[in-house]
Design an enzyme around this catalytic site. Sequence first.
Site, PDB file in Angstrom:
ATOM      1  N   LYS A 152       0.940  -1.221  -0.105  1.00  7.80           N
ATOM      2  CA  LYS A 152       0.094   0.125   0.170  1.00  7.80           C
ATOM      3  C   LYS A 152       0.799   1.251   0.165  1.00  7.80           C
ATOM      4  CE  LYS A 152      -4.487   0.656   0.166  1.00  7.80           C
ATOM      5  NZ  LYS A 152      -5.384  -0.029  -0.589  1.00  7.80           N
ATOM      6  N   ASP A 190      -6.474   4.108  -5.146  1.00 10.70           N
ATOM      7  CA  ASP A 190      -7.214   3.765  -3.909  1.00 10.70           C
ATOM      8  C   ASP A 190      -7.978   5.367  -3.423  1.00 10.70           C
ATOM      9  OD1 ASP A 190      -7.694   2.048  -1.610  1.00 10.70           O
ATOM     10  OD2 ASP A 190      -6.951   3.698  -0.452  1.00 10.70           O
TER      11      ASP A 190
HETATM   12  P1  NAD Z   1     -15.583   6.835  -4.174  1.00  8.52           P
HETATM   13  O1  NAD Z   1     -14.865   8.015  -3.702  1.00  8.52           O
HETATM   14  O2  NAD Z   1     -15.879   6.353  -5.500  1.00  8.52           O
HETATM   15  O3  NAD Z   1     -17.303   6.996  -3.440  1.00  8.52           O
HETATM   16  C1  NAD Z   1     -17.444   6.928  -2.188  1.00  8.52           C
HETATM   17  C2  NAD Z   1     -18.713   7.545  -1.891  1.00  8.52           C
HETATM   18  O4  NAD Z   1     -18.839   7.499  -0.550  1.00  8.52           O
HETATM   19  C3  NAD Z   1     -19.163   8.756  -2.460  1.00  8.52           C
HETATM   20  O5  NAD Z   1     -20.657   8.712  -2.772  1.00  8.52           O
HETATM   21  C4  NAD Z   1     -19.343   9.830  -1.390  1.00  8.52           C
HETATM   22  O6  NAD Z   1     -20.173  10.715  -1.202  1.00  8.52           O
HETATM   23  C5  NAD Z   1     -19.604   8.726  -0.137  1.00  8.52           C
HETATM   24  N1  NAD Z   1     -19.366   9.034   1.336  1.00  8.52           N
HETATM   25  C6  NAD Z   1     -18.274   9.816   1.590  1.00  8.52           C
HETATM   26  N2  NAD Z   1     -18.177  10.326   2.972  1.00  8.52           N
HETATM   27  C7  NAD Z   1     -19.485   9.364   3.467  1.00  8.52           C
HETATM   28  C8  NAD Z   1     -20.021   9.348   4.491  1.00  8.52           C
HETATM   29  N3  NAD Z   1     -19.631  10.139   5.820  1.00  8.52           N
HETATM   30  N4  NAD Z   1     -21.192   8.886   4.730  1.00  8.52           N
HETATM   31  C9  NAD Z   1     -21.788   8.261   3.376  1.00  8.52           C
HETATM   32  N5  NAD Z   1     -21.086   8.291   2.406  1.00  8.52           N
HETATM   33  C10 NAD Z   1     -20.009   8.755   2.153  1.00  8.52           C
HETATM   34  O7  NAD Z   1     -14.761   5.527  -3.489  1.00  8.52           O
HETATM   35  P2  NAD Z   1     -14.977   4.175  -3.937  1.00  8.52           P
HETATM   36  O8  NAD Z   1     -13.956   3.781  -4.919  1.00  8.52           O
HETATM   37  O9  NAD Z   1     -16.607   3.929  -4.277  1.00  8.52           O
HETATM   38  O10 NAD Z   1     -14.452   3.507  -2.504  1.00  8.52           O
HETATM   39  C11 NAD Z   1     -15.434   3.384  -1.542  1.00  8.52           C
HETATM   40  C12 NAD Z   1     -14.948   2.210  -0.588  1.00  8.52           C
HETATM   41  O11 NAD Z   1     -14.558   1.197  -1.156  1.00  8.52           O
HETATM   42  C13 NAD Z   1     -13.441   2.584   0.036  1.00  8.52           C
HETATM   43  O12 NAD Z   1     -13.398   2.138   1.293  1.00  8.52           O
HETATM   44  C14 NAD Z   1     -12.396   2.045  -0.866  1.00  8.52           C
HETATM   45  O13 NAD Z   1     -11.549   1.588  -0.190  1.00  8.52           O
HETATM   46  C15 NAD Z   1     -13.370   0.610  -1.015  1.00  8.52           C
HETATM   47  N6  NAD Z   1     -12.825   0.069  -2.313  1.00  8.52           N
HETATM   48  C16 NAD Z   1     -13.173   0.321  -3.796  1.00  8.52           C
HETATM   49  C17 NAD Z   1     -12.449  -0.226  -4.515  1.00  8.52           C
HETATM   50  C18 NAD Z   1     -12.470   0.314  -6.087  1.00  8.52           C
HETATM   51  O14 NAD Z   1     -12.401  -0.213  -7.046  1.00  8.52           O
HETATM   52  N7  NAD Z   1     -13.086   1.714  -6.019  1.00  8.52           N
HETATM   53  C19 NAD Z   1     -11.941  -1.599  -4.479  1.00  8.52           C
HETATM   54  C20 NAD Z   1     -11.938  -2.130  -2.955  1.00  8.52           C
HETATM   55  C21 NAD Z   1     -12.252  -1.193  -2.040  1.00  8.52           C
END
Ligand code: NAD
Length: 422
Positions: A112, A152
């Site tokens: 990471k 990430d």
């Molecule tokens: P993103 O930035 O695209 O979306 C995040 C979403 O969460 C947005 O809609 C945002 O408005 C919302 N959000 C932010 N703060 C919030 C709060 N306090 N309460 C409720 N909603 C809130 O991010 P993502 O890529 O969708 O990632 C989300 C999670 O999934 C993270 O934990 C990330 O580590 C995990 N993840 C993502 C991937 C990937 O491929 N994108 C893979 C594995 C894990």
Amino acid sequence: MLTRKELMESSNAFSLAQQQLREAAATFGIEPDMVDILAECKRAVEVSVPITMDDGSVEVFTGYRVIHNNARGPSKGGIRYHPSVTLDSTKALAMWMTWKCALMGLPFGGAKGGVTCDPHVLSLGELERLTRRYTTEIVNEIGPERDIPAPDVGTNPAVMAWIFDTYSMNQGHSVLGVVTGKPLAVGGSLGREEATGHGALFCLQEALGRLDRTVAGSRVAIQGFGNVGSVLARVLVEQGATVVAISDSTGGVYNAEGIDIGAALAQKALGGRLRDFAGGDRISNEELIAIDCDVLAPCALEHVIDETNASAVKATIVLEGANGPTTPEADAILNDRGIVVLPDVLANAGGVVVSYFEWVQGLQEYFWKEEEVHARLQAIVTRAFADTWVLHESHDVSMRYAAYALGVGRVAEASTIRGLYP
Ligand code: NAD
């Protein structure tokens, strides 16, 4: 500005990861010497990242790249741009990546990286300079056979394209395999953007199948409407589920009849907030956790289900789209209540699986059709789910501990076979 709780959590994350490793190892009889090796990170670098800001001043950021383990192959893991990034939190995330890659059967170890910064207050030019200088500082750590970064929190395909370009300029030729999550125009993979949502759907389909239930007819509440949450919502509706609640950082909406996900996506595409979405009753993010539904999918932040609200969860399945949405205390409460928690290392692994496909395609410089990506992803997630379910039933442990144990066991096996160098 971080809250005290966020600061405490980021500095405790690595001890928590080590504690989880020791518990899983004790349950499954892994040798203490091996546990001592796996409890530490192979290499951690801290770099200073000075950049010229748009106003001519100089600001110095701190960046990290941590390789937890590479017994099964080159290490793989995202790069996070966020104010809460610390060496400790990066080490914890690197360790979790090791177990996730092993659980999925990928030939990768875990890593990471990150820079302590708030990307939202940086201009595009500042972001590019930050990324290029950070990449240059870690240029000897990464590489297609060494360690392969990915996006990430706070980073995206554009940032990956700058990493690819900076590394390639240093080498004197294009190196497609150095980073994944790239835009399609520079060696990205079809299906990468939807991969995590699709992977979560496959995982849920398998779980429901084991419980004699189906996605069609299930009522789902999804927190977070970004890459993971919005794709999951769309594919669930395509499979006949009813998405009864969605939210973003501004709050959310509830509609027992089902939310029009197409309309919500259109509102978000225009820069709208879900709090203002007219397709349901307004709810807070806290209310969403306790909403009446069959499946609760936290797809936003860490630690949203904790000891204060775990008893209020009405869903019978929690699908962890986000990394670390459930605290250990909440996990125990959910388990005691018989709620099936599909853990992050399994439920959101679709992203790293298609990252692996992107790396393979980049090395071969031969790109696959979207259906091929999709089918191979389903095969890998389904196999990992089946392996985890068998251990969950045979040892009467939670899906989380079964998943960790499988990941840890595979890494321990590879380390034992390779032997301790020298
Ligand atoms: P993103 O930035 O695209 O979306 C995040 C979403 O969460 C947005 O809609 C945002 O408005 C919302 N959000 C932010 N703060 C919030 C709060 N306090 N309460 C409720 N909603 C809130 O991010 P993502 O890529 O969708 O990632 C989300 C999670 O999934 C993270 O934990 C990330 O580590 C995990 N993840 C993502 C991937 C990937 O491929 N994108 C893979 C594995 C894990």
